[in-house]
Design a protein around this motif. Structure first.
Motif, PDB file in Angstrom:
ATOM      1  N   PRO A  56     102.408   0.327  41.880  1.00  0.00           N
ATOM      2  CA  PRO A  56     101.312  -0.627  41.626  1.00  0.00           C
ATOM      3  C   PRO A  56     101.225  -1.683  42.718  1.00  0.00           C
ATOM      4  CG  PRO A  56     102.551  -0.201  39.617  1.00  0.00           C
ATOM      5  CD  PRO A  56     103.321   0.448  40.733  1.00  0.00           C
ATOM      6  N   GLY A  57     100.036  -1.900  43.238  1.00  0.00           N
ATOM      7  CA  GLY A  57      99.817  -2.948  44.226  1.00  0.00           C
ATOM      8  C   GLY A  57     100.278  -2.622  45.629  1.00  0.00           C
ATOM      9  N   GLN A  58     100.849  -1.418  45.830  1.00  0.00           N
ATOM     10  CA  GLN A  58     101.358  -1.076  47.166  1.00  0.00           C
ATOM     11  C   GLN A  58     100.658   0.117  47.776  1.00  0.00           C
ATOM     12  OE1 GLN A  58     105.450  -1.535  48.198  1.00  0.00           O
ATOM     13  NE2 GLN A  58     106.011  -2.155  46.127  1.00  0.00           N
ATOM     14  N   GLY A  59      99.734   0.681  47.113  1.00  0.00           N
ATOM     15  CA  GLY A  59      99.025   1.822  47.673  1.00  0.00           C
ATOM     16  C   GLY A  59      99.926   3.028  47.815  1.00  0.00           C
ATOM     17  N   LEU A  60      99.579   3.897  48.749  1.00  0.00           N
ATOM     18  CA  LEU A  60     100.335   5.123  48.989  1.00  0.00           C
ATOM     19  C   LEU A  60     101.241   4.942  50.200  1.00  0.00           C
ATOM     20  CD1 LEU A  60      98.016   6.179  47.149  1.00  0.00           C
ATOM     21  CD2 LEU A  60      98.066   8.274  48.496  1.00  0.00           C
ATOM     22  N   ARG A  61     102.501   5.275  50.029  1.00  0.00           N
ATOM     23  CA  ARG A  61     103.455   5.190  51.137  1.00  0.00           C
ATOM     24  C   ARG A  61     104.004   6.580  51.436  1.00  0.00           C
ATOM     25  NH1 ARG A  61     107.695   0.742  49.595  1.00  0.00           N
ATOM     26  NH2 ARG A  61     107.403   1.622  47.499  1.00  0.00           N
ATOM     27  N   LEU A  62     104.002   6.938  52.708  1.00  0.00           N
ATOM     28  CA  LEU A  62     104.382   8.280  53.133  1.00  0.00           C
ATOM     29  C   LEU A  62     105.887   8.462  53.112  1.00  0.00           C
ATOM     30  CD1 LEU A  62     103.342  10.985  54.305  1.00  0.00           C
ATOM     31  CD2 LEU A  62     103.585   9.959  56.577  1.00  0.00           C
ATOM     32  N   ILE A  63     106.343   9.510  52.451  1.00  0.00           N
ATOM     33  CA  ILE A  63     107.776   9.806  52.369  1.00  0.00           C
ATOM     34  C   ILE A  63     108.162  10.829  53.443  1.00  0.00           C
ATOM     35  CG2 ILE A  63     109.639  10.619  50.888  1.00  0.00           C
ATOM     36  CD1 ILE A  63     107.884   9.957  48.467  1.00  0.00           C
ATOM     37  N   TYR A  64     107.550  11.986  53.416  1.00  0.00           N
ATOM     38  CA  TYR A  64     107.787  13.051  54.389  1.00  0.00           C
ATOM     39  C   TYR A  64     106.481  13.798  54.609  1.00  0.00           C
ATOM     40  CZ  TYR A  64     112.934  13.277  54.842  1.00  0.00           C
ATOM     41  OH  TYR A  64     114.253  13.037  55.157  1.00  0.00           O
ATOM     42  N   TYR A  65     106.386  14.446  55.780  1.00  0.00           N
ATOM     43  CA  TYR A  65     105.274  15.340  56.003  1.00  0.00           C
ATOM     44  C   TYR A  65     105.726  16.522  56.848  1.00  0.00           C
ATOM     45  CZ  TYR A  65     104.623  13.059  60.602  1.00  0.00           C
ATOM     46  OH  TYR A  65     104.794  12.560  61.873  1.00  0.00           O
ATOM     47  N   SER A  66     104.981  17.605  56.745  1.00  0.00           N
ATOM     48  CA  SER A  66     105.316  18.846  57.432  1.00  0.00           C
ATOM     49  C   SER A  66     104.044  19.434  58.019  1.00  0.00           C
ATOM     50  CB  SER A  66     105.951  19.830  56.450  1.00  0.00           C
ATOM     51  OG  SER A  66     106.051  21.121  57.018  1.00  0.00           O
ATOM     52  N   GLN A  67     104.106  19.777  59.297  1.00  0.00           N
ATOM     53  CA  GLN A  67     102.931  20.344  59.953  1.00  0.00           C
ATOM     54  C   GLN A  67     102.968  21.873  59.955  1.00  0.00           C
ATOM     55  OE1 GLN A  67     102.810  18.586  63.835  1.00  0.00           O
ATOM     56  NE2 GLN A  67     102.662  16.517  63.077  1.00  0.00           N
ATOM     57  N   ILE A  68     104.182  22.425  59.976  1.00  0.00           N
ATOM     58  CA  ILE A  68     104.330  23.883  59.970  1.00  0.00           C
ATOM     59  C   ILE A  68     105.583  24.246  59.195  1.00  0.00           C
ATOM     60  CG2 ILE A  68     103.125  24.322  62.159  1.00  0.00           C
ATOM     61  CD1 ILE A  68     105.862  24.422  63.502  1.00  0.00           C
TER      62      ILE A  68
END
Lengths: 113, 113
Positions: free
Chosen positions: A39-51
């Motif tokens: 709440p109140g912090q929006g979306l925060r990126l944890i991990y991402y994968s391109q391939i």
């Protein structure tokens, strides 16, 4: 219909326990992402994968781990090292190219008990 | 300072009102701008996407981008109770960022009948 499936919808974790959140997509998207929403912090990126077999840390990766063994799947493990895991977790995917928006799953609500 | 700032609200308006939702950003490299709508306990869905400065209209929704002042807006005309949701702005720099979006905190909107 194509889309992203997250499971379970609700998850309860005991102190010191590891839990894994599932994310599966049938959109044939290359990139997949995990976000945490508080709440109140929006979306925060944890991990991402391109391939497949490759992934990068996001802004708040500590206490989390991922794998990308298949294009369709990007599971997230919340480890006991994550001290404040209670949150709404969102998985997303996108096709190649910066101008494409994400398709999101319906989320997993994780609660520490 | 967050790269994308968005007033979290909450914003409450009567049915039929014109709603203005706004975000500012600090990174001049941001090129692509999106608005997502998120209903309670659901994943966000892409509402509008813009690239260049100017306006883009889709039904009751208008997205506006002013790159010179790093300001983006979403206008909702003739607002309906079904528009009650959290609205998230998002942006992307393109190039090697490969679709990695940066989100604002989200604005909670309630439209009263």
């Amino acid at each position: 219909d194509g889309g992203i499936t997250q499971s379970p919808k609700y998850l309860f974790r005991k102190e010191g326990q590891n839990v894994t959140l599932s994310c599966e997509q049938n959109l044939n998207h290359d990139a997949m992402y995990w976000y945490r929403q508080d709440p109140g912090q929006g979306l925060r990126l944890i991990y991402y994968s391109q391939i497949v077999n490759d992934f990068q840390k996001g802004d708040i990766a500590e206490g989390y781990s991922v794998s990308r063994e298949k294009k369709e799947s990007f599971p997230l493990t919340v480890t006991s090292a994550q001290k404040n895991p209670t949150a709404f977790y969102l998985c997303a995917s996108s096709p190649p190219g910066a101008r494409n928006g994400y398709t999101f799953g319906s989320g997993t609500r994780l609660t520490v008990v | 300072q967050k790269e994308v700032e968005q007033d979290p609200g909450p914003l409450s308006v009567p049915e039929g009102a014109i709603v203005s939702l706004n975000c500012t950003y600090s990174n001049s490299a941001f090129q692509y701008f999106m608005w997502y709508r998120q209903y309670s306990r659901k994943g966000p869905e892409l509402l509008m996407y813009t690239y260049s400065s100017g306006n883009k209209e889709d039904g009751r929704f208008t997205a506006q981008v002013d790159k010179s002042s790093k300001y983006i807006s979403l206008f909702i005309r003739d607002s309906q109770p079904s528009d009650s949701a959290t609205y998230l702005c998002a942006t992307n720099a393109g190039g090697t960022s490969y679709g990695k979006l940066t989100f604002g905190q989200g604005t909670i909107l309630t439209v009263h009948p």
